[in-house]
Design an enzyme around this catalytic site. Sequence first.
Site, PDB file in Angstrom:
ATOM      1  N   ASP A  90       0.652  -1.116   0.051  1.00  0.00           N
ATOM      2  CA  ASP A  90       0.010  -0.056  -0.115  1.00  0.00           C
ATOM      3  C   ASP A  90       0.901   1.367  -0.039  1.00  0.00           C
ATOM      4  OD1 ASP A  90      -2.293  -1.702   0.514  1.00  0.00           O
ATOM      5  OD2 ASP A  90      -1.562  -2.047   2.462  1.00  0.00           O
ATOM      6  N   LYS A 120       2.181   2.083  -5.287  1.00  0.00           N
ATOM      7  CA  LYS A 120       2.906   1.892  -6.303  1.00  0.00           C
ATOM      8  C   LYS A 120       2.316   2.105  -7.544  1.00  0.00           C
ATOM      9  CE  LYS A 120       3.005  -2.503  -4.754  1.00  0.00           C
ATOM     10  NZ  LYS A 120       2.796  -2.148  -3.295  1.00  0.00           N
ATOM     11  N   LYS A 144       0.227   4.586  -8.446  1.00  0.00           N
ATOM     12  CA  LYS A 144       0.478   5.990  -8.819  1.00  0.00           C
ATOM     13  C   LYS A 144       1.980   6.155  -9.586  1.00  0.00           C
ATOM     14  CE  LYS A 144       0.652  10.543  -6.753  1.00  0.00           C
ATOM     15  NZ  LYS A 144       1.037  11.311  -5.654  1.00  0.00           N
ATOM     16  N   GLY A 188      -4.396  -3.813  -4.469  1.00  0.00           N
ATOM     17  CA  GLY A 188      -5.431  -2.789  -4.848  1.00  0.00           C
ATOM     18  C   GLY A 188      -4.842  -1.615  -4.985  1.00  0.00           C
ATOM     19  N   HIS A 189      -4.804  -0.915  -6.390  1.00  0.00           N
ATOM     20  CA  HIS A 189      -4.329   0.191  -6.619  1.00  0.00           C
ATOM     21  C   HIS A 189      -5.354   1.321  -6.696  1.00  0.00           C
ATOM     22  CE1 HIS A 189      -0.659  -2.099  -7.257  1.00  0.00           C
ATOM     23  NE2 HIS A 189      -1.096  -2.621  -8.416  1.00  0.00           N
ATOM     24  N   GLN A 221       1.737  -6.044  -3.439  1.00  0.00           N
ATOM     25  CA  GLN A 221       2.144  -6.207  -2.206  1.00  0.00           C
ATOM     26  C   GLN A 221       3.692  -5.828  -1.871  1.00  0.00           C
ATOM     27  OE1 GLN A 221       1.025  -9.462  -3.712  1.00  0.00           O
ATOM     28  NE2 GLN A 221      -1.059  -8.548  -3.268  1.00  0.00           N
ATOM     29  N   THR A 268      -8.803  -3.105  -0.683  1.00  0.00           N
ATOM     30  CA  THR A 268      -9.195  -4.480  -1.140  1.00  0.00           C
ATOM     31  C   THR A 268     -10.042  -4.925  -0.077  1.00  0.00           C
ATOM     32  OG1 THR A 268      -7.063  -5.076  -2.226  1.00  0.00           O
ATOM     33  CG2 THR A 268      -8.647  -6.776  -1.513  1.00  0.00           C
ATOM     34  N   THR A 269      -9.680  -4.724   1.100  1.00  0.00           N
ATOM     35  CA  THR A 269     -10.697  -5.319   2.372  1.00  0.00           C
ATOM     36  C   THR A 269     -11.163  -3.977   3.032  1.00  0.00           C
ATOM     37  OG1 THR A 269      -8.852  -5.523   3.843  1.00  0.00           O
ATOM     38  CG2 THR A 269      -9.537  -7.364   2.394  1.00  0.00           C
ATOM     39  N   ARG A 281      -5.594   0.164   8.451  1.00  0.00           N
ATOM     40  CA  ARG A 281      -3.990  -0.156   8.415  1.00  0.00           C
ATOM     41  C   ARG A 281      -3.373   0.325   9.676  1.00  0.00           C
ATOM     42  NH1 ARG A 281      -3.677   2.649   2.657  1.00  0.00           N
ATOM     43  NH2 ARG A 281      -4.612   0.561   1.552  1.00  0.00           N
ATOM     44  N   LEU A 319       4.224  12.181   1.765  1.00  0.00           N
ATOM     45  CA  LEU A 319       5.012  13.199   2.664  1.00  0.00           C
ATOM     46  C   LEU A 319       4.151  14.091   3.157  1.00  0.00           C
ATOM     47  CD1 LEU A 319       7.754  13.732   3.570  1.00  0.00           C
ATOM     48  CD2 LEU A 319       8.216  15.412   1.510  1.00  0.00           C
TER      49      LEU A 319
HETATM   50  P1  IMP Z   1      -2.939 -12.785   1.359  1.00  0.00           P
HETATM   51  O1  IMP Z   1      -2.084 -12.423   0.213  1.00  0.00           O
HETATM   52  O2  IMP Z   1      -4.406 -12.487   1.049  1.00  0.00           O
HETATM   53  O3  IMP Z   1      -2.800 -14.230   1.462  1.00  0.00           O
HETATM   54  O4  IMP Z   1      -2.535 -12.073   2.823  1.00  0.00           O
HETATM   55  C1  IMP Z   1      -1.547 -12.425   3.399  1.00  0.00           C
HETATM   56  C2  IMP Z   1      -0.750 -10.908   4.076  1.00  0.00           C
HETATM   57  O5  IMP Z   1      -0.273 -10.145   3.148  1.00  0.00           O
HETATM   58  C3  IMP Z   1      -1.961 -10.412   4.873  1.00  0.00           C
HETATM   59  O6  IMP Z   1      -1.206  -9.927   6.083  1.00  0.00           O
HETATM   60  C4  IMP Z   1      -2.512  -9.294   4.040  1.00  0.00           C
HETATM   61  O7  IMP Z   1      -3.108  -8.377   4.768  1.00  0.00           O
HETATM   62  C5  IMP Z   1      -1.322  -8.723   3.289  1.00  0.00           C
HETATM   63  N1  IMP Z   1      -1.389  -8.379   2.038  1.00  0.00           N
HETATM   64  C6  IMP Z   1      -1.858  -9.066   0.875  1.00  0.00           C
HETATM   65  N2  IMP Z   1      -2.059  -8.203  -0.107  1.00  0.00           N
HETATM   66  C7  IMP Z   1      -1.748  -6.956   0.407  1.00  0.00           C
HETATM   67  C8  IMP Z   1      -1.569  -5.494  -0.171  1.00  0.00           C
HETATM   68  O8  IMP Z   1      -1.737  -5.401  -1.319  1.00  0.00           O
HETATM   69  N3  IMP Z   1      -1.254  -4.702   0.450  1.00  0.00           N
HETATM   70  C9  IMP Z   1      -0.901  -5.108   1.959  1.00  0.00           C
HETATM   71  N4  IMP Z   1      -1.118  -5.943   2.417  1.00  0.00           N
HETATM   72  C10 IMP Z   1      -1.546  -7.062   1.620  1.00  0.00           C
END
Ligand code: IMP
Length: 447
Positions: free
Chosen positions: A13, A16, A18, A40-41, A244, A320-321, A325, A352
């Site tokens: 998060d 990237k 952007k 998620g972008h 990620q 995404t969810t 954070r 910043l």
């Molecule tokens: P999974 O990738 O859904 O299996 O999740 C594994 C871990 O990676 C969890 O802690 C998620 O919150 C984290 N995670 C997966 N995708 C993202 C992302 O795009 N941004 C931040 N954390 C992520």
Amino acid sequence: MPGVVIVGAQWGDEGKGKVVDLLAERAAMIVRFQGGNNAGHTIVRKGEEFKFHLIPSGILHEDKACVIGNGVVVDPRVLLGEIEGLRRAGIGVGNLRLSANAHLIMPYHVLLDTAGETKLGKLSIGTTRRGIGPCYADKALRLGIRVQDLLDEKILRTKIRAALEPKQQALRELSVQRRKQRRESGGRVEEGSAGVPDPRLDLHTMVEEHVSFGHRLEPHIADTARLCWEALDDGETVLFEGAQATLLDLDHGTYPFVTSSNPIAGAACVGAGIGPGDIGEVWGVAKAYATRVGAGPFPTELFDETGERMLERGHEFGTTTGRRRRCGWMDLVALRYAVRLNRMDALAITKLDVLSGLGPLRVAVRYRSREGAVLDTFPYHQSILHSATPEYEELPGFDADLSECREEGDLPQAARDYLGFVSDFVGVPIRLVGVGPDREQTIPVGN
Ligand code: IMP
């Protein structure tokens, strides 16, 4: 500069999307090489917001080829939804290519992800529950369903049957568990439904549905490694977009609190089908502070008012969810690790502006172990990392609103000093600085 890899330098998060969107102006092709719709972008362009989970951020440049590489795991329902959304927004997707070798996230992967997390209870990873882990597990077990399988009904049926069989026990347990939960919460439980599988798991329905997905995706399916070679061999710039981030890397991150793929730069080779020599530059993207979603160690996490302010000012809720954070100070021990692991050439520092008005700024420059030992490098042993406490350098803060800054010289001296400290500490130049969500709110640094 043929191949440029862009990776997250923290726990994801970082913004990237952007950075990719900006650098895409100079590229002919943008390729995603791992992860799935756990990513998620959000890209804001002239006030309009676009959210992507699977499609590379470069899609807004209709003259560029956009590739979903073989290393990505694809939920076809989600991909088709994104394609439809873009069409409705008047954005063409004729330039989108999907690797025939990419693996598919199937309905049972999503169910197993949730079941696995529920079973772990307090030890759960906090996954996005999108089926990422079970899908990569099936890939490694050689029980995966690939994009190309969608084009042959007979093969598809055989492979789904083979993949489902070893999961029957877990899926049966899941259905019993669900019935129990439904009954306990007073919900309706159909008479005689004991042992009746979830309709989403019916082989016939699943095959029919996926054949139809195949018809709709067929125009996009391609030998994407070859497309990358052609562009690279013609001297075109190709961006390889990681999802990620480094500290969520399956091998080098904070295992087991990681994702199930390799988001580091080296993985671009495997996930896109290119050689190390094709990579000319690696860019890392880091926030001016740090965030993490899900469970796992986060030495600089804040539980105070400053952390709350970062959360609110930075709108730190997952794309995404929607999860909140965790927020904290920038961790330069971890960032230096990420710089070396990815062999970064440049950094983009985002958000910043969020630090404005927070008072003196802190950056972690070393950890101290429970036994009092000084740790200058990121500890490889999880028990040490879990109990490490950060030691900070305190730097002057700034109060000015940075959102209108467009050049380095517009930034207050304290903000420039902060960036200078970070860059010197990790030994990589900062080439872009973000001061707001819009793509115009980005300051180029140096040349
Ligand atoms: P999974 O990738 O859904 O299996 O999740 C594994 C871990 O990676 C969890 O802690 C998620 O919150 C984290 N995670 C997966 N995708 C993202 C992302 O795009 N941004 C931040 N954390 C992520």
